[in-house]
Design an enzyme around this catalytic site. Structure first.
Site, mmCIF file in Angstrom:
data_model
loop_
_atom_site.group_PDB
_atom_site.id
_atom_site.type_symbol
_atom_site.label_atom_id
_atom_site.label_comp_id
_atom_site.label_asym_id
_atom_site.label_seq_id
_atom_site.Cartn_x
_atom_site.Cartn_y
_atom_site.Cartn_z
ATOM 1 N N TYR A 50 0.842 -1.197 0.000
ATOM 2 C CA TYR A 50 0.000 0.000 0.000
ATOM 3 C C TYR A 50 0.880 1.251 0.000
ATOM 4 C CZ TYR A 50 -3.853 -3.145 1.303
ATOM 5 O OH TYR A 50 -4.784 -4.159 1.343
ATOM 6 N N SER B 243 -4.617 -13.942 1.198
ATOM 7 C CA SER B 243 -5.533 -12.977 0.591
ATOM 8 C C SER B 243 -5.669 -13.288 -0.893
ATOM 9 C CB SER B 243 -5.025 -11.543 0.785
ATOM 10 O OG SER B 243 -5.921 -10.616 0.190
ATOM 11 N N SER C 15 -13.235 -4.396 0.111
ATOM 12 C CA SER C 15 -14.093 -3.839 -0.939
ATOM 13 C C SER C 15 -15.571 -4.185 -0.752
ATOM 14 C CB SER C 15 -13.630 -4.306 -2.320
ATOM 15 O OG SER C 15 -14.145 -3.466 -3.335
ATOM 16 N N ALA D 273 -17.691 -2.487 -3.258
ATOM 17 C CA ALA D 273 -17.319 -2.706 -4.664
ATOM 18 C C ALA D 273 -16.633 -1.478 -5.256
ATOM 19 C CB ALA D 273 -18.551 -3.095 -5.490
ATOM 20 N N GLY E 107 -13.079 1.393 3.979
ATOM 21 C CA GLY E 107 -12.113 2.352 3.459
ATOM 22 C C GLY E 107 -12.772 3.717 3.537
ATOM 23 N N GLU F 73 -20.511 7.920 9.441
ATOM 24 C CA GLU F 73 -21.791 7.386 8.968
ATOM 25 C C GLU F 73 -21.740 5.868 8.844
ATOM 26 O OE1 GLU F 73 -25.704 7.281 7.482
ATOM 27 O OE2 GLU F 73 -24.639 8.939 8.440
#
Length: 327
Positions: free
Chosen positions: A54, A154, A210, A213, A286, A295
């Site tokens: 990353y 992963s 994700s 998506a 993320g 939120e």
């Protein structure tokens, strides 16, 4: 916050966790990264996900400085790294899953994150050029040295994970505890089909990535205000083309209508749907904005709305449920 066991292990992870892919050391400032981690930690998040690849190592450096500055008790959080892609220097032994790179990458991650050990250490992708035996032995060495507490994979196939388990059992080593697959309303095969035996027989845990998506299920693209998103970042063209396919967008627009009827943001509906799967140990969020994270951290409040009837409606809209083989 709700806490879930990581598969059959005794480790408990917050149902919602925070990841740093594409954001820390890249899309957002260090100040915003600090604010995001503080908000998450205060909300009960105890798992922070990272990787050597990353931002070519910068993401771990940013996270390490934040952890050190906050002086959180080490027992209060879980931090991960992943090995495979290397950092900025891509030499012949600086990527992959050889014993040399697995161990050297771990040492480097510990320095960048400024911790004495990694709670979770993932093989970020399978390495076709390294025998699985070599990787399993390397992980076991790090476990014995106390440099990692659990290891996993992963985006490995079920066959590859099963081979790692077989090798571990053959040599009386510790096998993989968890897998980090992509999982969302559009990408479901691994978790709902391919890995079923791994869940049932071996108690594999999952830290899913994700869940929205790549933002397609966030509501941005149905509201028409999608500007400066992660899909617009340099190098993300491949992801944008896949994520924004017309067929997918059409389904998401229908799902938005259902979310509106339930008076729930599309993002929270999509995240809550992931949490309904009992084989999901934690959903990695993320975020690039504090309001967005605050939120989404209230997603657990949406779970009671996802009745059997609503789940059926979602299936009717998305039509993405894997077809299981008939025996």
């Amino acid at each position: 916050m709700e806490y879930r066991r990581l598969g059959k292990s005794g480790l408990q992870l917050s149902a919602l966790s925070l990841g740093s892919w594409l954001t820390f050391g890249n899309q957002i400032s260090d100040k915003v990264a600090d604010e995001l981690m503080g908000i998450a930690y205060d909300a009960g998040v105890n798992f922070f996900d990272n990787a050597e690849g990353y931002a070519e190592g910068k993401s771990e450096e940013v996270m390490g400085k934040i952890i050190k500055a906050h002086q959180w008790e080490r027992e209060s959080y879980v931090v991960s790294s992943k090995v495979f892609f290397g950092t900025e220097n891509k030499g012949p032994n600086r990527t992959g899953l050889s014993r040399k790179h697995v161990i050297e990458a771990c040492h480097a991650a510990l320095k960048r994150l400024q911790v004495d050990y990694l709670d979770l250490y993932f093989c970020h992708r399978p390495d076709k050029n390294t025998p699985i035996e070599e990787t399993v032995w390397a992980m076991n060495t790090l476990l014995q040295q106390g440099k990692i507490l659990y290891w996993g994979t992963s985006e490995w196939s079920a066959a590859e994970i099963l081979e790692a388990i077989r090798v571990a059992r053959q040599y009386h080593l510790v096998g993989p505890t968890m897998e980090q697959p992509q999982y969302n309303l559009l990408e479901r095969n691994k978790l709902e089909n391919e890995y079923l035996l791994l869940f049932k027989e071996y108690g594999l845990g999952t830290t899913i990535w994700s869940p929205l998506a790549s933002g397609l299920l966030s509501g941005k693209y149905t509201a028409g205000d999608a500007k400066d998103t992660r899909l617009d970042m340099k190098g993300m063209e491949w992801l944008k083309e896949s994520a924004l396919a017309e067929e997918k967008l059409a389904k998401v627009k229908k799902l938005q209508t259902l979310a509106d009827e339930l008076n729930v943001p599309l993002a929270k509906l999509s995240l809550a749907w992931c949490l309904k799967n009992p084989n999901v140990s934690t959903v990695i969020l993320g975020a690039s904005k504090t309001e967005q994270l605050k939120e989404n951290l209230t997603t657990l409040n949406v779970l009671p709305l996802l009745t059997d009837e609503v789940m059926e409606e979602i299936e009717g809209v998305m039509e993405t449920k894997p077809i299981l083989p008939q025996f």
